[in-house]
Write a protein that holds these residues in place. Structure first.
Motif, PDB file in Angstrom:
ATOM      1  N   VAL A  51     107.510 -30.293 -52.918  1.00 34.25           N
ATOM      2  CA  VAL A  51     106.184 -29.868 -53.173  1.00 34.25           C
ATOM      3  C   VAL A  51     104.897 -30.701 -52.330  1.00 34.25           C
ATOM      4  O   VAL A  51     104.904 -31.856 -52.651  1.00 34.25           O
ATOM      5  N   HIS A  52     104.429 -29.958 -51.355  1.00 28.55           N
ATOM      6  CA  HIS A  52     103.194 -30.666 -50.780  1.00 28.55           C
ATOM      7  C   HIS A  52     101.866 -30.703 -51.311  1.00 28.55           C
ATOM      8  O   HIS A  52     101.268 -31.897 -51.131  1.00 28.55           O
ATOM      9  N   GLY A  53     101.597 -29.852 -52.280  1.00 27.91           N
ATOM     10  CA  GLY A  53     100.306 -29.991 -53.094  1.00 27.91           C
ATOM     11  C   GLY A  53      99.788 -28.431 -53.210  1.00 27.91           C
ATOM     12  O   GLY A  53     100.183 -27.683 -52.715  1.00 27.91           O
ATOM     13  N   ARG A  54      98.581 -28.743 -53.933  1.00 22.05           N
ATOM     14  CA  ARG A  54      97.855 -27.369 -54.158  1.00 22.05           C
ATOM     15  C   ARG A  54      97.324 -26.708 -52.831  1.00 22.05           C
ATOM     16  O   ARG A  54      96.726 -27.653 -52.127  1.00 22.05           O
ATOM     17  N   ARG A  55      97.601 -25.536 -52.741  1.00 25.14           N
ATOM     18  CA  ARG A  55      96.861 -24.847 -51.533  1.00 25.14           C
ATOM     19  C   ARG A  55      95.360 -25.233 -51.365  1.00 25.14           C
ATOM     20  O   ARG A  55      94.788 -25.545 -50.300  1.00 25.14           O
ATOM     21  N   GLY A  56      94.623 -25.419 -52.533  1.00 18.58           N
ATOM     22  CA  GLY A  56      93.151 -25.589 -52.309  1.00 18.58           C
ATOM     23  C   GLY A  56      92.691 -27.092 -51.960  1.00 18.58           C
ATOM     24  O   GLY A  56      91.856 -27.313 -51.770  1.00 18.58           O
ATOM     25  N   ASP A  57      93.837 -28.016 -52.395  1.00 16.34           N
ATOM     26  CA  ASP A  57      93.818 -29.377 -51.907  1.00 16.34           C
ATOM     27  C   ASP A  57      93.859 -29.689 -50.566  1.00 16.34           C
ATOM     28  O   ASP A  57      93.337 -30.770 -49.977  1.00 16.34           O
ATOM     29  N   LEU A  58      94.677 -28.979 -49.734  1.00 12.03           N
ATOM     30  CA  LEU A  58      94.666 -29.155 -48.297  1.00 12.03           C
ATOM     31  C   LEU A  58      93.627 -29.190 -47.532  1.00 12.03           C
ATOM     32  O   LEU A  58      92.652 -28.448 -47.687  1.00 12.03           O
ATOM     33  N   ILE A  59      93.758 -30.429 -46.828  1.00 14.79           N
ATOM     34  CA  ILE A  59      92.364 -30.626 -45.785  1.00 14.79           C
ATOM     35  C   ILE A  59      92.884 -30.415 -44.496  1.00 14.79           C
ATOM     36  O   ILE A  59      94.126 -30.763 -44.058  1.00 14.79           O
ATOM     37  N   ILE A  60      92.320 -29.462 -43.711  1.00 16.67           N
ATOM     38  CA  ILE A  60      92.739 -29.278 -42.585  1.00 16.67           C
ATOM     39  C   ILE A  60      91.485 -29.802 -41.421  1.00 16.67           C
ATOM     40  O   ILE A  60      90.285 -29.391 -41.453  1.00 16.67           O
ATOM     41  N   SER A  61      91.677 -30.608 -40.737  1.00 18.22           N
ATOM     42  CA  SER A  61      90.930 -31.557 -39.838  1.00 18.22           C
ATOM     43  C   SER A  61      91.260 -31.647 -38.598  1.00 18.22           C
ATOM     44  O   SER A  61      92.573 -32.183 -38.295  1.00 18.22           O
ATOM     45  N   GLY A  62      90.506 -31.029 -37.610  1.00 16.20           N
ATOM     46  CA  GLY A  62      90.887 -30.906 -36.207  1.00 16.20           C
ATOM     47  C   GLY A  62      92.235 -30.260 -36.012  1.00 16.20           C
ATOM     48  O   GLY A  62      92.691 -30.593 -35.105  1.00 16.20           O
ATOM     49  N   GLY A  63      92.565 -29.316 -36.876  1.00  9.58           N
ATOM     50  CA  GLY A  63      93.826 -28.464 -36.811  1.00  9.58           C
ATOM     51  C   GLY A  63      95.080 -29.064 -37.304  1.00  9.58           C
ATOM     52  O   GLY A  63      96.024 -28.623 -37.386  1.00  9.58           O
ATOM     53  N   HIS A  64      94.876 -30.296 -37.899  1.00 13.10           N
ATOM     54  CA  HIS A  64      95.993 -30.995 -38.539  1.00 13.10           C
ATOM     55  C   HIS A  64      95.958 -30.921 -40.167  1.00 13.10           C
ATOM     56  O   HIS A  64      94.747 -31.070 -40.751  1.00 13.10           O
ATOM     57  N   ASN A  65      96.933 -30.666 -40.698  1.00 13.96           N
ATOM     58  CA  ASN A  65      97.151 -30.594 -42.202  1.00 13.96           C
ATOM     59  C   ASN A  65      97.019 -31.970 -42.759  1.00 13.96           C
ATOM     60  O   ASN A  65      98.016 -32.730 -42.322  1.00 13.96           O
ATOM     61  N   VAL A  66      96.282 -32.352 -43.784  1.00 15.36           N
ATOM     62  CA  VAL A  66      96.419 -33.751 -44.314  1.00 15.36           C
ATOM     63  C   VAL A  66      96.471 -33.180 -45.855  1.00 15.36           C
ATOM     64  O   VAL A  66      95.636 -32.681 -46.364  1.00 15.36           O
ATOM     65  N   TRP A  67      97.521 -33.896 -46.395  1.00 13.09           N
ATOM     66  CA  TRP A  67      97.802 -33.615 -48.072  1.00 13.09           C
ATOM     67  C   TRP A  67      97.033 -34.769 -48.685  1.00 13.09           C
ATOM     68  O   TRP A  67      97.721 -36.132 -48.513  1.00 13.09           O
ATOM     69  N   PRO A  68      96.000 -34.655 -49.502  1.00 11.22           N
ATOM     70  CA  PRO A  68      95.344 -35.553 -50.195  1.00 11.22           C
ATOM     71  C   PRO A  68      96.266 -36.713 -51.004  1.00 11.22           C
ATOM     72  O   PRO A  68      96.056 -37.853 -50.674  1.00 11.22           O
ATOM     73  N   SER A  69      97.392 -36.269 -51.602  1.00  9.84           N
ATOM     74  CA  SER A  69      98.118 -37.077 -52.518  1.00  9.84           C
ATOM     75  C   SER A  69      98.937 -38.158 -51.586  1.00  9.84           C
ATOM     76  O   SER A  69      99.173 -39.179 -51.934  1.00  9.84           O
ATOM     77  N   GLU A  70      99.170 -37.704 -50.300  1.00 12.68           N
ATOM     78  CA  GLU A  70     100.009 -38.731 -49.387  1.00 12.68           C
ATOM     79  C   GLU A  70      98.830 -39.875 -49.128  1.00 12.68           C
ATOM     80  O   GLU A  70      99.251 -41.166 -49.155  1.00 12.68           O
ATOM     81  N   VAL A  71      97.547 -39.448 -48.777  1.00 17.78           N
ATOM     82  CA  VAL A  71      96.604 -40.535 -48.394  1.00 17.78           C
ATOM     83  C   VAL A  71      96.415 -41.211 -49.580  1.00 17.78           C
ATOM     84  O   VAL A  71      96.313 -42.835 -49.434  1.00 17.78           O
ATOM     85  N   GLU A  72      96.156 -40.820 -50.738  1.00 18.47           N
ATOM     86  CA  GLU A  72      95.849 -41.473 -52.100  1.00 18.47           C
ATOM     87  C   GLU A  72      96.749 -42.530 -52.687  1.00 18.47           C
ATOM     88  O   GLU A  72      96.646 -43.546 -52.792  1.00 18.47           O
ATOM     89  N   GLN A  73      98.227 -42.150 -52.277  1.00 19.20           N
ATOM     90  CA  GLN A  73      99.299 -43.106 -52.559  1.00 19.20           C
ATOM     91  C   GLN A  73      99.132 -44.477 -51.572  1.00 19.20           C
ATOM     92  O   GLN A  73      99.475 -45.460 -52.079  1.00 19.20           O
ATOM     93  N   VAL A  74      98.875 -44.049 -50.362  1.00 17.48           N
ATOM     94  CA  VAL A  74      98.639 -45.359 -49.500  1.00 17.48           C
ATOM     95  C   VAL A  74      97.357 -46.023 -49.666  1.00 17.48           C
ATOM     96  O   VAL A  74      97.538 -47.354 -50.023  1.00 17.48           O
ATOM     97  N   LEU A  75      96.449 -45.624 -50.050  1.00 14.97           N
ATOM     98  CA  LEU A  75      95.020 -46.003 -50.527  1.00 14.97           C
ATOM     99  C   LEU A  75      95.198 -46.691 -51.743  1.00 14.97           C
ATOM    100  O   LEU A  75      94.751 -47.906 -51.960  1.00 14.97           O
ATOM    101  N   ALA A  76      95.981 -46.275 -52.634  1.00 18.55           N
ATOM    102  CA  ALA A  76      95.947 -46.951 -54.219  1.00 18.55           C
ATOM    103  C   ALA A  76      96.744 -48.112 -54.136  1.00 18.55           C
ATOM    104  O   ALA A  76      96.417 -48.919 -54.924  1.00 18.55           O
ATOM    105  N   ALA A  77      97.555 -48.416 -53.062  1.00 17.31           N
ATOM    106  CA  ALA A  77      98.079 -49.651 -52.995  1.00 17.31           C
ATOM    107  C   ALA A  77      97.451 -51.017 -52.333  1.00 17.31           C
ATOM    108  O   ALA A  77      97.606 -51.951 -52.364  1.00 17.31           O
ATOM    109  N   HIS A  78      96.147 -50.529 -51.884  1.00 14.82           N
ATOM    110  CA  HIS A  78      95.180 -51.523 -51.519  1.00 14.82           C
ATOM    111  C   HIS A  78      94.755 -52.275 -52.601  1.00 14.82           C
ATOM    112  O   HIS A  78      94.092 -51.732 -53.766  1.00 14.82           O
ATOM    113  N   PRO A  79      94.691 -53.722 -52.466  1.00 11.71           N
ATOM    114  CA  PRO A  79      94.461 -54.507 -53.825  1.00 11.71           C
ATOM    115  C   PRO A  79      92.893 -54.328 -54.398  1.00 11.71           C
ATOM    116  O   PRO A  79      92.688 -54.557 -55.485  1.00 11.71           O
ATOM    117  N   ALA A  80      92.023 -53.811 -53.282  1.00 10.84           N
ATOM    118  CA  ALA A  80      90.639 -53.598 -53.578  1.00 10.84           C
ATOM    119  C   ALA A  80      90.228 -52.110 -54.284  1.00 10.84           C
ATOM    120  O   ALA A  80      89.077 -51.658 -54.648  1.00 10.84           O
TER     121      ALA A  80
END
Length: 172
Positions: A69-98
């Motif tokens: 499951v990639h995510g909700r259709r409405g959550d998908l961000i298309i930037s410059g023709g690239h698909n960005v799934w918010p949940s993937e980016v959130e997982q990476v950022l959530a691990a930042h100590p700040a």
């Protein structure tokens, strides 16, 4: 994987339960069918098609019988023709100590269509993360196009009664 309309989970570790049919539509939407589906919504509307398939509104892939499951259709961000799934980016950022909490949304951008925005509740408001730190972290773990173009610091993320982040309230 499951939803209110299925009454419970119907796919575990990517594998569907017995009696559950799962397929992917041409546009990438996950379709499900089986006896666990709702008969109708409260207003009497039956959301299933003539063959009994329910369109979930989620996008995903089915490879060798395993659902991703990639995510909700409405959550998908298309930037410059690239698909960005918010949940993937959130997982990476959530691990930042700040970062105490994070939501990633897309905002309209005249050049890219949409830009990736990180909405962050800092762990320590006196020492919030910087956009450069967060961009570097994402670039180290994901494609560079998934790195946030903007950082918004907030004291709390808007949530539904059920505790889910209300992306529509922060997608500005």
């Amino acid at each position: 994987y499951g939803m209110t309309e299925t009454g419970s989970g119907i796919v575990y570790e990517g594998v569907r339960l017995d009696g559950v049919d799962v397929r992917i539509a041409d546009d990438g939407e996950i379709l499900v069918r089986g006896p666990m589906l709702l008969r109708a919504y409260r207003d009497g509307t039956d959301p299933k098609d003539a063959e009994g398939w329910f369109a979930t509104g989620d996008l995903g892939a089915l490879v060798d019988g395993v659902l991703t499951v990639h995510g909700r259709r409405g959550d998908l961000i298309i930037s410059g023709g690239h698909n960005v799934w918010p949940s993937e980016v959130e997982q990476v950022l959530a691990a930042h100590p700040a970062v105490a909490e994070v939501a990633v949304v897309g905002r309209a951008d005249p050049e890219w269509g949409h830009r990736v925005v990180a909405v962050v509740v800092p762990s320590d408001p006196a020492r919030p993360p910087t956009l450069d730190e967060l961009r570097a972290r994402v670039r180290d773990h994901l494609h560079p196009f998934a790195a946030p173009a903007e950082l918004e610091l907030v004291t709390a993320l808007p949530r539904t009664v059920g505790g889910k982040v209300r992306r529509g309230s922060i997608s500005g």
